[in-house]
Design an enzyme around this catalytic site. Structure first.
Site, PDB file in Angstrom:
ATOM      1  N   GLU A   1      49.165  68.941  67.782  1.00  0.00           N
ATOM      2  CA  GLU A   1      47.472  68.692  68.303  1.00  0.00           C
ATOM      3  C   GLU A   1      47.032  70.187  68.345  1.00  0.00           C
ATOM      4  OE1 GLU A   1      45.782  66.394  68.177  1.00  0.00           O
ATOM      5  OE2 GLU A   1      46.848  64.549  68.091  1.00  0.00           O
TER       6      GLU A   1
ATOM      7  N   HIS B   1      38.772  62.694  64.158  1.00  0.00           N
ATOM      8  CA  HIS B   1      39.610  63.371  64.375  1.00  0.00           C
ATOM      9  C   HIS B   1      40.993  63.109  63.804  1.00  0.00           C
ATOM     10  CE1 HIS B   1      43.010  65.206  67.090  1.00  0.00           C
ATOM     11  NE2 HIS B   1      43.579  63.960  66.924  1.00  0.00           N
TER      12      HIS B   1
HETATM   13 FE    FE Z   1      45.439  63.508  67.108  1.00  0.00          FE
END
Ligand code: FE
Ligand code: PHE
Length: 275
Positions: free
Chosen positions: A182, A136
């Protein structure tokens, strides 16, 4: 233990990072020799699944930055990534054992250092993981650090975070991070695209965010974002859309002090509420 571990939300599980390895700034050297063949294989499979989904869904700056992470068949070495990244935008990635507290996090960003978790998920977590791991952090966040405008915005976010901390407004600012860095969407010449790392590192959410008719998509509005709660355990029901990274930079440039004051007096909006 050198520093305390950090937990996100209401997780049952303790964070798995070894915080004894971290220094006072919460960073730690990437322990490259610890990766097993299975770890490299997990990285390769995650990368290959995700890269196939990018055309038509990821913004062009992300696609342009991705090859700088190096070949997909093994976990990149941070020093190697940094050789190119420092030259491109003056950013640098640094290892961390996992999530880190607000002030050290903002301090790193304000100094153009992006913290990357150095461990990778287990094969059982191939499709879903609660904590951010190296896939991620690296695949999701680092490609856009090669874009000069986005790179500058991330540093401003870090400085703004230190200010929000002084003003007791970290929760409001974290919503902005959530819905932009995000889970942000951007409208480009060819159509709607993702730039948020949480979307770009998730196979399911990438399609949901860009193609599904279920979620609502609103133009970025800083106050609206700060009022909007978010869910960490399901796809987003609301996305905020920008037309350019310059728009993101410009809309977040004003002094947030009076905005925080105003937003604190307004009701919160649930993640999926309309308007
Ligand atoms: Fe992140
Ligand atoms: N302009 C914000 C402030 O004055 C700082 C900030 C910049 C926050 C960019 C987020 C992103 O607090």
């Amino acid at each position: 233990m050198a520093v305390e571990p950090v937990v996100y939300g209401a997780s049952e599980r303790p964070p798995r990072g070894d915080y004894a390895r971290a220094g006072a700034d919460y960073t730690c050297p990437q322990d490259y020799s610890r990766y097993t063949e299975a770890d490299h294989d997990t990285y390769r499979r995650l990368y290959e699944r995700q890269v196939a989904l990018l055309p038509g869904r990821a913004c062009k700056e992300f696609i342009a930055g991705l090859p700088s992470l190096g070949p997909s068949h093994h976990i990149p070495r941070f020093e190697q990534v940094n050789e190119g990244l420092v030259k491109a935008t003056g950013w640098e990635i640094v290892g961390v054992p996992g999530l880190i507290p607000e002030v050290p996090f903002f301090t790193l960003l304000a100094n153009r250092k992006f913290p990357v978790t150095d461990w990778i998920r287990t094969p059982e977590e191939f499709d879903y993981i609660v904590e951010p791991d190296i896939f991620h952090d690296l695949f999701g966040h680092v490609p856009l650090l090669y874009d000069p405008v986005f790179a500058d915005h991330m540093q401003e976010y870090g400085k703004g975070g230190l200010k929000a901390h002084r003003l007791g407004a970290c929760e409001l600012l974290s919503r902005l991070y959530w819905y932009t860095i995000e889970f942000g969407l951007i409208r480009q010449k060819d159509g709607l695209r993702a730039y948020g790392a949480g979307i770009l590192s998730s196979p399911g959410e990438l399609q949901h965010a860009v193609e599904s008719s279920e979620p609502q998509r609103l133009p970025l509005d800083v106050e609206r974002v700060m009022r909007t709660r978010y869910k960490i355990d399901s796809y987003q029901q609301t996305y905020f859309v920008i037309d350019s990274f310059q728009e993101l930079f410009d809309k977040t440039a004003p002094d947030f002090t009076p905005i925080y004051e105003r937003v604190k007096g307004l009701p919160e909006i649930a993640a999926g509420d309309a308007g």
